[in-house]
Design a protein around this motif. Structure first.
Motif, PDB file in Angstrom:
ATOM      1  N   VAL A   1      -5.723   1.083  -4.092  1.00  0.00           N
ATOM      2  CA  VAL A   1      -5.234  -0.163  -3.519  1.00  0.00           C
ATOM      3  C   VAL A   1      -6.462  -0.945  -3.084  1.00  0.00           C
ATOM      4  O   VAL A   1      -7.398  -0.384  -2.512  1.00  0.00           O
ATOM      5  CB  VAL A   1      -4.252   0.058  -2.352  1.00  0.00           C
ATOM      6  CG1 VAL A   1      -2.921   0.569  -2.850  1.00  0.00           C
ATOM      7  CG2 VAL A   1      -4.831   0.993  -1.313  1.00  0.00           C
TER       8      VAL A   1
ATOM      9  N   THR B   1       0.824  -1.211   0.000  1.00  0.00           N
ATOM     10  CA  THR B   1       0.000   0.000   0.000  1.00  0.00           C
ATOM     11  C   THR B   1       0.856   1.258   0.000  1.00  0.00           C
ATOM     12  O   THR B   1       0.600   2.204  -0.752  1.00  0.00           O
ATOM     13  CB  THR B   1      -0.943  -0.005   1.219  1.00  0.00           C
ATOM     14  OG1 THR B   1      -1.826  -1.128   1.116  1.00  0.00           O
ATOM     15  CG2 THR B   1      -1.754   1.269   1.299  1.00  0.00           C
TER      16      THR B   1
ATOM     17  N   ILE C   1      -6.812  -4.466   1.232  1.00  0.00           N
ATOM     18  CA  ILE C   1      -6.220  -3.679   2.336  1.00  0.00           C
ATOM     19  C   ILE C   1      -6.664  -4.071   3.749  1.00  0.00           C
ATOM     20  O   ILE C   1      -6.698  -3.219   4.642  1.00  0.00           O
ATOM     21  CB  ILE C   1      -6.428  -2.167   2.118  1.00  0.00           C
ATOM     22  CG1 ILE C   1      -7.904  -1.784   2.110  1.00  0.00           C
ATOM     23  CG2 ILE C   1      -5.733  -1.716   0.850  1.00  0.00           C
ATOM     24  CD1 ILE C   1      -8.133  -0.279   2.268  1.00  0.00           C
TER      25      ILE C   1
END
Length: 409
Positions: free
Chosen positions: A264, A253, A267
């Motif tokens: 992204v 990230t 996560i």
């Protein structure tokens, strides 16, 4: 607005998702929307509608209008299925264990390589239609089940062909860095060479991809390897997205944010520093609760920290044969609320304006606003909260793509 317009939709309430309008939904009650040449040229309270002569008038019948929904992360072009792996995981094996034993992505690669372009199209179209039936007007489709030049191109060409024959906007992403193909076992850096030196240039020459993605995970590629892919994509003027921190924290990230990635995705394992990096870069967090649900994960993305930092949060299906064989963006809205703690307004923002931003399209769609595309869905409901609350029975009454009624398409 000129005195004439192509389309006037009146007698409706609008959940514009415009952040400049107070309230989570950006509501305009008793609204009207005027459209010319596929763009919204006026939106506001019906009482304030300027004098105009529309070519066509649609009575909204008191329903709610939202922007067309956007699924910003799918893998819907693939061969075969992985129902057997579903049963194995129910028996106690983890996603990583299945992948390391020859299943997972590689099993779909074998099926996709063996499928003809025509077969891939026939398999993908019903998945696409399921999304469209829920009011989805823009869909992102990734490659990544080829892992060689010919099959990656075959997947991306199939995605482009789907766009030509269906009333939906399709955005394509090259995900050649999805897994290590069997023929490159033990030679990951050489496969990255292939991606950077052959696959991405060929994709760019044919204009088959709008972005480049990569799987930066413990069972995927390292941060250094993915940085090489990012650098190659930038040389070809292709924006990037990164699958990051789904299974463990890898630093993906932070790398993605520093590289100016559009988004992204996943996560679950990001750190406080990652959140700050995303906030500073404007990188979108794409939440994928369907994969979290399917894989029985327990690590929830840090929603409150993302919220406090002002990180834009999108929602998507992650439609794929292994970790989320679910073709319902509306269900993802419900899961985003139930599993991740989003509000219903955040869920709708996640599949409209935030999803548009995750694809680099926020200047054209995702909000009902003058100058943006007239991608509009009419819903027979009493409140926009119903979109995240009620799954299955609540269907779009009308769907407009650039002002064109595609409801029956």
């Amino acid at each position: 607005m000129s005195e004439r317009c192509d389309l006037l939709i009146t007698n409706l309430n609008a959940a514009t998702m415009d952040p400049s309008i107070a309230g989570g939904y950006g509501v305009i009650e008793d609204a009207a929307i005027a459209v010319t040449k596929g763009r919204i040229v006026w939106i506001g309270p019906r009482r304030d509608l300027p004098e105009c002569t529309p070519d066509r008038i649609v009575d909204g019948e008191g329903q709610w209008a939202t922007p067309g929904l956007i699924d910003c992360h799918t893998h819907l072009v693939y061969g075969g299925h992985r129902a057997g792996e579903f049963a194995r995981r129910l028996g106690g094996e983890s996603y990583e264990e299945v992948a390391r034993s020859g299943g997972g992505i590689i099993s779909t690669v074998r099926a996709t390589r063996g499928a003809s372009a025509e077969n891939l199209y026939k398999l993908a179209e019903p998945r696409l239609h399921a999304l469209m039936a829920e009011g989805v007007t823009t869909v992102e489709i990734k490659s990544g089940y080829g892992l060689d030049l010919d099959t990656e191109l075959k997947q991306l060409r199939t995605a482009r062909r789907l766009a030509q024959h269906n009333s939906v906007e399709i955005v394509t992403t090259c995900l050649a860095a999805h897994a290590l193909p069997p023929e490159y076992d033990g030679r990951a850096d050489e496969y990255i060479d292939l991606i950077c030196e052959q696959i991405l240039p060929a994709v760019a020459r044919e204009q088959l991809a709008d972005a480049v993605d990569m799987f930066c995970e413990t069972i995927g590629f390292t941060v250094d390897q993915c940085q090489r892919v990012i650098d190659a994509a930038k040389k070809l003027d292709l924006p990037v997205k990164v699958h990051a921190e789904q299974l463990a924290r890898t630093g993906a990230t932070e790398m993605a944010a520093k590289s100016g990635a559009l988004s992204v995705d996943h996560i679950e394992y990001i750190s406080d520093a990652d959140v700050l990096a995303m906030a500073e870069s404007g990188t979108v967090a794409v939440l994928l609760p369907g994969a979290f649900y399917t894989l029985h994960e327990t690590q929830v993305p840090p929603i409150e920290k993302l919220r406090e930092a002002g990180v834009c949060m999108a929602l998507a299906t992650d439609l794929n044969p292994g970790s989320c064989p679910i073709a319902s963006l509306r269900l993802m809205m419900n899961m985003g609320c139930q599993l991740f703690g989003l509000t219903p307004a955040e869920a709708l923002a996640g599949v409209t304006r935030a999803a548009a931003r995750a694809l680099g399209l926020c200047c054209s769609r995702g909000v009902l606003r003058e100058g943006l595309r007239a991608d509009i869905v009419l819903w027979p409901m009493d409140t926009p909260d119903q979109l995240a609350y009620e799954v299955g029975a609540l269907k779009p009454a009308r769907i407009f793509l650039e002002g064109r009624d595609i409801t029956a398409c």
